[in-house]
Scaffold this motif. Structure first.
Motif, PDB file in Angstrom:
ATOM      1  N   ALA A   1       7.538  14.430  -3.736  1.00  0.00           N
ATOM      2  CA  ALA A   1       7.455  15.172  -4.744  1.00  0.00           C
ATOM      3  C   ALA A   1       6.778  14.788  -5.916  1.00  0.00           C
ATOM      4  CB  ALA A   1       8.661  15.863  -4.871  1.00  0.00           C
ATOM      5  N   GLU A   2       6.938  13.649  -6.050  1.00  0.00           N
ATOM      6  CA  GLU A   2       6.388  12.717  -7.312  1.00  0.00           C
ATOM      7  C   GLU A   2       4.874  12.429  -6.958  1.00  0.00           C
ATOM      8  OE1 GLU A   2       8.694   9.697  -8.733  1.00  0.00           O
ATOM      9  OE2 GLU A   2      10.654  11.085  -9.320  1.00  0.00           O
ATOM     10  N   GLY A   3       4.485  12.634  -5.820  1.00  0.00           N
ATOM     11  CA  GLY A   3       3.433  12.179  -5.569  1.00  0.00           C
ATOM     12  C   GLY A   3       3.011  10.715  -5.012  1.00  0.00           C
ATOM     13  N   ARG A   4       4.399  10.094  -4.703  1.00  0.00           N
ATOM     14  CA  ARG A   4       4.173   8.839  -4.222  1.00  0.00           C
ATOM     15  C   ARG A   4       3.840   8.857  -3.083  1.00  0.00           C
ATOM     16  NH1 ARG A   4       5.453   5.318  -8.778  1.00  0.00           N
ATOM     17  NH2 ARG A   4       7.077   6.464 -10.075  1.00  0.00           N
TER      18      ARG A   4
ATOM     19  N   SER B   1       0.785  -1.112  -0.013  1.00  0.00           N
ATOM     20  CA  SER B   1       0.094  -0.020  -0.050  1.00  0.00           C
ATOM     21  C   SER B   1       0.764   1.238  -0.232  1.00  0.00           C
ATOM     22  CB  SER B   1      -0.993  -0.006   1.219  1.00  0.00           C
ATOM     23  OG  SER B   1      -0.096   0.050   2.422  1.00  0.00           O
ATOM     24  N   ALA B   2       2.187   1.043  -0.161  1.00  0.00           N
ATOM     25  CA  ALA B   2       2.856   2.112  -0.199  1.00  0.00           C
ATOM     26  C   ALA B   2       4.215   2.156  -1.272  1.00  0.00           C
ATOM     27  CB  ALA B   2       3.458   2.394   1.165  1.00  0.00           C
ATOM     28  N   ASP B   3       4.666   3.290  -1.727  1.00  0.00           N
ATOM     29  CA  ASP B   3       5.502   2.978  -2.667  1.00  0.00           C
ATOM     30  C   ASP B   3       6.936   2.706  -1.994  1.00  0.00           C
ATOM     31  OD1 ASP B   3       3.978   3.544  -5.249  1.00  0.00           O
ATOM     32  OD2 ASP B   3       3.695   5.449  -4.354  1.00  0.00           O
ATOM     33  N   LEU B   4       7.104   3.655  -1.026  1.00  0.00           N
ATOM     34  CA  LEU B   4       8.376   3.565  -0.154  1.00  0.00           C
ATOM     35  C   LEU B   4       8.190   3.348   1.343  1.00  0.00           C
ATOM     36  CD1 LEU B   4      11.550   4.088   0.107  1.00  0.00           C
ATOM     37  CD2 LEU B   4      11.012   6.533   0.020  1.00  0.00           C
TER      38      LEU B   4
ATOM     39  N   SER C   1       0.993   8.191   6.989  1.00  0.00           N
ATOM     40  CA  SER C   1       1.958   8.792   5.734  1.00  0.00           C
ATOM     41  C   SER C   1       3.037   9.279   6.350  1.00  0.00           C
ATOM     42  CB  SER C   1       0.950   9.940   5.107  1.00  0.00           C
ATOM     43  OG  SER C   1       1.820  10.397   3.939  1.00  0.00           O
ATOM     44  N   LEU C   2       4.439   9.284   5.963  1.00  0.00           N
ATOM     45  CA  LEU C   2       5.401   9.717   6.279  1.00  0.00           C
ATOM     46  C   LEU C   2       5.719  11.080   5.385  1.00  0.00           C
ATOM     47  CD1 LEU C   2       8.367  10.004   7.692  1.00  0.00           C
ATOM     48  CD2 LEU C   2       9.413   8.269   6.065  1.00  0.00           C
ATOM     49  N   GLU C   3       5.760  12.278   6.041  1.00  0.00           N
ATOM     50  CA  GLU C   3       5.714  13.617   5.196  1.00  0.00           C
ATOM     51  C   GLU C   3       7.175  13.736   4.943  1.00  0.00           C
ATOM     52  OE1 GLU C   3       3.045  15.419   4.217  1.00  0.00           O
ATOM     53  OE2 GLU C   3       1.941  13.561   4.950  1.00  0.00           O
ATOM     54  N   ARG C   4       7.987  13.665   5.810  1.00  0.00           N
ATOM     55  CA  ARG C   4       9.428  14.137   5.618  1.00  0.00           C
ATOM     56  C   ARG C   4      10.184  13.469   6.703  1.00  0.00           C
ATOM     57  NH1 ARG C   4      10.938  19.511   7.439  1.00  0.00           N
ATOM     58  NH2 ARG C   4       9.344  20.301   8.759  1.00  0.00           N
ATOM     59  N   ILE C   5      11.671  13.314   6.772  1.00  0.00           N
ATOM     60  CA  ILE C   5      12.574  13.154   7.602  1.00  0.00           C
ATOM     61  C   ILE C   5      13.285  14.334   7.816  1.00  0.00           C
ATOM     62  CG2 ILE C   5      14.736  11.799   8.365  1.00  0.00           C
ATOM     63  CD1 ILE C   5      13.830   9.615   6.333  1.00  0.00           C
ATOM     64  N   VAL C   6      13.416  14.721   9.109  1.00  0.00           N
ATOM     65  CA  VAL C   6      14.048  16.056   9.420  1.00  0.00           C
ATOM     66  C   VAL C   6      15.082  15.543  10.398  1.00  0.00           C
ATOM     67  CG1 VAL C   6      13.909  18.344  10.698  1.00  0.00           C
ATOM     68  CG2 VAL C   6      12.096  17.206   9.547  1.00  0.00           C
TER      69      VAL C   6
END
Length: 451
Positions: A207-210, A123-126, A148-153
């Motif tokens: 950024a690619e919508g993944r 269910s997820a690309d990454l 959903s993982l938004e980003r790594i800081v």
């Protein structure tokens, strides 16, 4: 789902202060890289690719010993984790499956955790592996919005609010092979270290919508090894877990904290292990055996009902059949000890076979080495080897045969024979007193001369 593993093992490990590559430092007497590879092997991957760099030939040799099917690729310059993964691109250029990226210095990851990462790929690309940190310290934080993982800081870039987050990045990920290498090709190195970081693929994928998500594991699985102190802690963690597992399986450890185990140690239920026993690599002990205190076992097989020690040493190639006894200060090397045979005291048996119910007397030595070659000693069933016998190989002692105490056996002894091979005893009446008087007189004269 088809899976390939990429294991990063190129780092030098400067904090180890060693010429040995970091991933080859041992935990439980096996390179820490072996722990990662064996965990990965449980998934039956299509490919296992190890990325080597520092002392690559040493790493390659170790990989071949662990898994002959694994592929080693070279990262000639250490330009970051994304660059390291990219070295596997050529091997996987036509691969249609998932890639899981692991680290050779993270030895405690469990197979079921990797399986959960792969399952999350449906269910997820990454998929990123995270953990709840007791002390987040300087770990990168995983910013989640639901699942959903938004980003790594990274810590240095995090706000005070973001630093309060305890869900942290392990650095491990799972992704479709083609997508992963496509994302890596877009990773830049515009950072203070001028390195290509694998964590950047999260932002690129978003950024690619993944769809990007994170799977959580216990923090202990992410324990990394970067120093000798870390190595000692990791070994202690392994030993604690392995001892607990043996206790759960029905093995008695009389003083668990004193027993040292290897990665591949196998011990059957109802075996009793006394204190201060060391298990080197390649040891299997069947059920119902007794391993007594201060014994050292390596590369050997101990059958049901056997008794070993105390203070015994079993070296590679030692095969003990059922109900054998190997006692104190006995060393067995590359030798088969048949059912019911006893080697109880102060004896070396190397490159030999000992038959059923044979008794080897104290102080017996199989003289197996001539300075160039090793030679075999064969001892039959129901034989009796007298104390302090030297068996000069190659030599054979037959079934039901005996050797006299103190014998030096250089020729074969037929079945049922008694072999006596020693100089005859000669007694000289009164000679001991005369000799002692002579020696005392000499000693007295020397003292007088010195004064």
């Amino acid at each position: 789902m088809s899976t390939a593993l990429i294991i990063l093992a190129a780092g030098k490990g400067t904090r180890m202060s060693s010429d040995l590559p970091k991933v080859l430092h041992p935990i439980a007497q096996a390179p820490m890289l072996a722990h990662t590879m064996m965990t990965g092997r449980a998934l039956e991957p299509d490919h296992t690719i190890v990325v080597a760099g520092h002392e690559a030939e040493a790493v390659r040799s170790a990989v071949e010993d662990i898994d002959e099917q694994a592929t080693v690729v070279l990262q000639t310059e250490q330009l970051g984790t994304a660059h390291a993964v990219d070295q596997a691109r050529a091997v996987l250029k036509d691969y249609d499956g998932d890639v899981v990226v692991l680290y050779g210095d993270t030895p405690f990851l469990q197979a079921d955790t990797i399986e959960r990462m792969i399952a999350a790929r449906t269910s997820a690309d990454l998929v990123i592996l995270g953990f709840e940190a007791a002390d987040p310290a300087r770990y990168g934080r995983l910013l989640m919005d639901g699942d959903s993982l938004e980003r790594i800081v990274e810590f240095k870039d995090a706000s005070d609010e973001e630093r309060e987050i305890t869900f942290c990045n392990s650095g491990l990920l799972a992704c479709d092979a083609k997508l992963l290498f496509d994302l890596i090709s877009k990773v830049g190195n515009a950072n203070a270290s001028s390195e290509y970081y694998l964590t950047d693929v999260v932002e690129l994928a978003r950024a690619e919508g993944r769809r990007v998500t994170a799977v959580a594991c216990d923090e202990s699985e992410t324990l990394g090894v970067n120093s000798r102190a870390d190595l000692a802690r990791a070994d202690a963690v392994f030993q604690s877990r392995a001892r607990a597992e043996l206790l759960e399986l029905g093995v008695t450890l009389m003083a668990p904290e004193t027993v040292y185990l290897s990665l591949d140690t196998i011990i059957g239920r109802d075996t009793v292990i006394e204190p201060n026993v060391v298990f080197g690599p390649g040891v299997t002990v069947e059920s119902g055996a007794l391993i007594r205190a201060f014994s050292h076992l390596e590369g050997c097989h101990v059958s049901r009902g056997a008794k070993v020690g105390p203070y015994a040493r079993l070296r590679p190639g030692a095969e003990l059949a059922e109900n054998t006894h190997v006692g104190n200060f006995v060393e067995i090397k590359n030798a088969e000890i048949a059912e019911g045979a006893k080697v109880n005291h102060l004896t070396y048996v190397g490159d030999a076979s000992v038959g059923k119910k044979t008794n080897i007397g104290a102080g017996t030595i199989t003289c197996n080495y001539d300075g160039v070659m090793k030679h075999h000693t064969e001892i039959g069933a129901n034989a009796f080897i007298g104390s302090n016998t030297l068996l000069v190989a190659p030599v054979k002692v037959g079934d039901d045969a005996m050797t006299a105490s103190g014998a030096v056996i250089t020729k074969d002894v037929e079945d049922g024979a008694l072999a006596i091979a020693r100089a005859p005893q000669v007694s000289k009446p009164g000679r001991a007193r005369k000799l002692m008087d002579l020696l005392r007189a000499k000693k007295k004269k020397r003292g007088e001369d010195a004064s």
